[in-house]
Write an enzyme that holds these catalytic residues in place. Structure first.
Site, PDB file in Angstrom:
ATOM      1  N   CYS A 260       0.885  -1.182   0.000  1.00 26.33           N
ATOM      2  CA  CYS A 260       0.000   0.000   0.000  1.00 26.33           C
ATOM      3  C   CYS A 260       0.916   1.224   0.000  1.00 26.33           C
ATOM      4  O   CYS A 260       1.056   1.915   1.011  1.00 26.33           O
ATOM      5  CB  CYS A 260      -0.929  -0.012   1.208  1.00 26.33           C
ATOM      6  SG  CYS A 260      -1.923  -1.518   1.342  1.00 26.33           S
ATOM      7  N   GLY A 264       4.345   6.974  -1.293  1.00 19.94           N
ATOM      8  CA  GLY A 264       5.606   6.461  -1.820  1.00 19.94           C
ATOM      9  C   GLY A 264       6.828   6.640  -0.944  1.00 19.94           C
ATOM     10  O   GLY A 264       7.919   6.176  -1.306  1.00 19.94           O
ATOM     11  N   LYS A 266       7.982   5.276   1.778  1.00 18.90           N
ATOM     12  CA  LYS A 266       8.709   4.074   2.214  1.00 18.90           C
ATOM     13  C   LYS A 266       9.424   3.418   1.037  1.00 18.90           C
ATOM     14  O   LYS A 266      10.504   2.853   1.202  1.00 18.90           O
ATOM     15  CB  LYS A 266       7.751   3.103   2.905  1.00 18.90           C
ATOM     16  CG  LYS A 266       7.137   3.668   4.189  1.00 18.90           C
ATOM     17  CD  LYS A 266       6.245   2.644   4.876  1.00 18.90           C
ATOM     18  CE  LYS A 266       5.487   3.254   6.035  1.00 18.90           C
ATOM     19  NZ  LYS A 266       4.454   4.227   5.613  1.00 18.90           N
ATOM     20  N   ASP A 284      -0.631   0.363  -5.452  1.00 25.05           N
ATOM     21  CA  ASP A 284      -1.752   1.106  -4.870  1.00 25.05           C
ATOM     22  C   ASP A 284      -2.983   0.853  -5.728  1.00 25.05           C
ATOM     23  O   ASP A 284      -2.877   0.471  -6.899  1.00 25.05           O
ATOM     24  CB  ASP A 284      -1.457   2.603  -4.789  1.00 25.05           C
ATOM     25  CG  ASP A 284      -2.376   3.295  -3.783  1.00 25.05           C
ATOM     26  OD1 ASP A 284      -2.031   3.317  -2.587  1.00 25.05           O
ATOM     27  OD2 ASP A 284      -3.451   3.776  -4.197  1.00 25.05           O
ATOM     28  N   ASP A 327       2.119  -1.879   4.824  1.00 24.70           N
ATOM     29  CA  ASP A 327       1.666  -0.753   5.644  1.00 24.70           C
ATOM     30  C   ASP A 327       0.208  -0.501   5.289  1.00 24.70           C
ATOM     31  O   ASP A 327      -0.086   0.174   4.313  1.00 24.70           O
ATOM     32  CB  ASP A 327       2.532   0.479   5.363  1.00 24.70           C
ATOM     33  CG  ASP A 327       2.179   1.637   6.282  1.00 24.70           C
ATOM     34  OD1 ASP A 327       2.133   1.426   7.504  1.00 24.70           O
ATOM     35  OD2 ASP A 327       1.942   2.751   5.783  1.00 24.70           O
ATOM     36  N   CYS A 379      -0.409   3.181  11.185  1.00 23.65           N
ATOM     37  CA  CYS A 379      -0.187   4.451  11.888  1.00 23.65           C
ATOM     38  C   CYS A 379      -1.326   4.671  12.881  1.00 23.65           C
ATOM     39  O   CYS A 379      -1.871   5.770  12.990  1.00 23.65           O
ATOM     40  CB  CYS A 379      -0.068   5.619  10.913  1.00 23.65           C
ATOM     41  SG  CYS A 379      -1.509   5.859   9.841  1.00 23.65           S
TER      42      CYS A 379
END
Length: 443
Positions: A260, A264, A266, A284, A327, A379
């Site tokens: 995911c 961008g 990471k 994505d 993520d 997160c």
């Protein structure tokens, strides 16, 4: 030029009515009205101040209003919130200005009937010896909810999950703008070189003590206008996201999947770890987001990233990978200081997200090679989306095991956890609220 309070009112209305993201709505208003840095800072303080204190501000309104809060029209309520914010929580604003400008704002938006009501409440606030009284501490959940302007369901979740001390530390750090963290593009420069270049543009930069090539920025102005940014010498990325890649530890010649990926960051950091040698498939669901990733890679001079439109939960198999970063979409409870509009969202802690996240994790794991590493992250600060998904995955996938995380010295654990997972918190790691777990495929 438009009045700063009127601009703030418009932004708040857009967030309420259109469910706009605060940062995007605010940035758009600043550009559209060509605000000076001083006016821009004032508008930002008004918008974020109201969003961060909405529960407390409404509690105060109820103490002064004879009309029930639910019956106060939205625009009137927003003006009252702005007025009380200025009177009680912002320095250097004369009381007369806060009251008069609020009344003028009501009249400008044809709220003549509300103008007297607004004037009466705000003047009552100015005259009151004790401006407001917090609830009794005997109801701990309600007390913390009002004091820190946090929904009761979140207060309950964090106290039950992480203990009262951790919860209160989290509440304290929900207000105010978080530090801006950047990742040095080691394909083009090093930390010292970037700091020197930024200082020449008037930006103060200092190295993070947690990991190499993380830099904190101050006095940036518009980041996109900085020469160092245009040259591709850095990208903005919170320390927590940088730690994801640190624990994944991509190497040159690795094949990596970023499930995911958007926006961008990471993938960009991973490419730098790999010396831009290898292959990163940045995935994505939305084409527009993939274009953002491609554009960012071009600015940074990265060639190892290939974008792929793919549904993380149900997408087609991908090439076997040495490293996978998963993520997943989450409730965002770890980044409330960056997105304060989330605070009063319905079903803040009760959603179908854990099941979706688990599907994405399981589907992603199918593409991991033997002895390869997979990092699962969110997160958010919600065990249902974090540790419970990790435990379920290991229970249902006996060919995987947890991979111990080598924590940097400056990162401390807030709660007891397995050595292959960590819940990052601002007061123990200096990061956003974040969760990271690492797995290795053994057969």
């Amino acid at each position: 030029m438009a009045n700063a309070r009127d601009i703030a009112f418009g932004v708040l209305l857009k967030i309420e009515q259109d469910k706009a993201y605060s940062n995007l709505a605010l940035n758009s208003a600043v550009k559209e009205n060509r605000l000076s840095p001083l006016d821009s800072a004032f508008v930002s303080a008004l918008v974020y101040g109201v969003l961060e204190r909405e529960i407390l501000l409404d509690y105060i309104i109820k103490q002064y209003s004879k009309i029930p809060l639910r019956k106060i029209e939205l625009k009137t309520k927003l003006i009252l919130r702005l007025g009380i914010l200025q009177l009680l929580f912002m320095d250097k604003i004369p009381e007369s200005a806060a009251v008069n400008e609020s009344v003028n704002l009501a009249k400008k938006h044809k709220l003549q009937k509300s103008a007297g009501f607004i004037n009466g409440i705000l003047r009552s606030v100015t005259r009151a010896e004790v401006k407001y009284k917090l609830p009794d501490k005997s109801d701990k959940i309600y007390y913390y909810s009002i004091k820190y302007s946090v929904p009761q369901e979140l207060v309950r979740l964090w106290i039950n999950s992480y203990g009262e001390l951790n919860a209160v530390e989290l509440f304290k750090r929900l207000s105010g703008r978080p530090k801006i963290c950047a990742r040095v593009n080691t394909l083009k420069t090093d930390a010292d070189g970037l700091i020197s270049e930024l200082e020449a543009e008037g930006v103060k930069a200092e190295k993070s003590e947690v990991i190499d090539n993380a830099v904190y920025l101050k006095n940036t102005g518009s980041i996109e206008n900085l020469s160092a940014y245009k040259k591709g010498l850095f990208h903005i990325q919170d320390l927590s996201s940088q730690l994801c890649v640190y624990f994944l530890s991509p190497k040159p010649r690795d094949v990596m999947l970023d499930i995911c990926s958007a926006p961008g960051g990471k993938s960009f950091t991973s490419a730098q770890y790999m010396g831009d040698r290898g292959k990163i498939f940045a995935c994505d669901l939305y084409e527009q987001k993939l274009k953002l990733i491609s554009g960012g890679a071009r600015r940074l001079g990265i060639n190892s990233i290939v974008t792929s439109r793919r549904d993380g939960a149900n997408g087609a198999p991908m090439p076997l990978a040495d490293k996978i970063l998963c993520d997943v979409p989450c409730s965002g409870l770890g980044i409330l200081s960056r997105k304060p509009e989330i605070r009063c969202k319905d079903n803040l802690t009760d959603s179908g997200l854990p099941d979706i996240q688990y599907q994405i994790l399981c589907r992603s794991a199918e593409n991991l090679s033997v002895a390869g590493t997979l990092v699962y992250s969110t997160c958010t600060l919600n065990p249902a989306e974090n540790g419970e998904n990790t435990a379920r995955f290991l229970r249902e996938h006996p060919n995987f095991e947890g991979k111990a995380l080598a924590l940097p010295g400056a990162v401390k654990r807030a709660i007891p956890e397995n050595d292959y997972e960590i819940t990052l918190m601002p007061h123990t790691a200096g990061t956003d609220g974040f969760y990271i777990a690492a797995f290795v495929r053994r057969s």
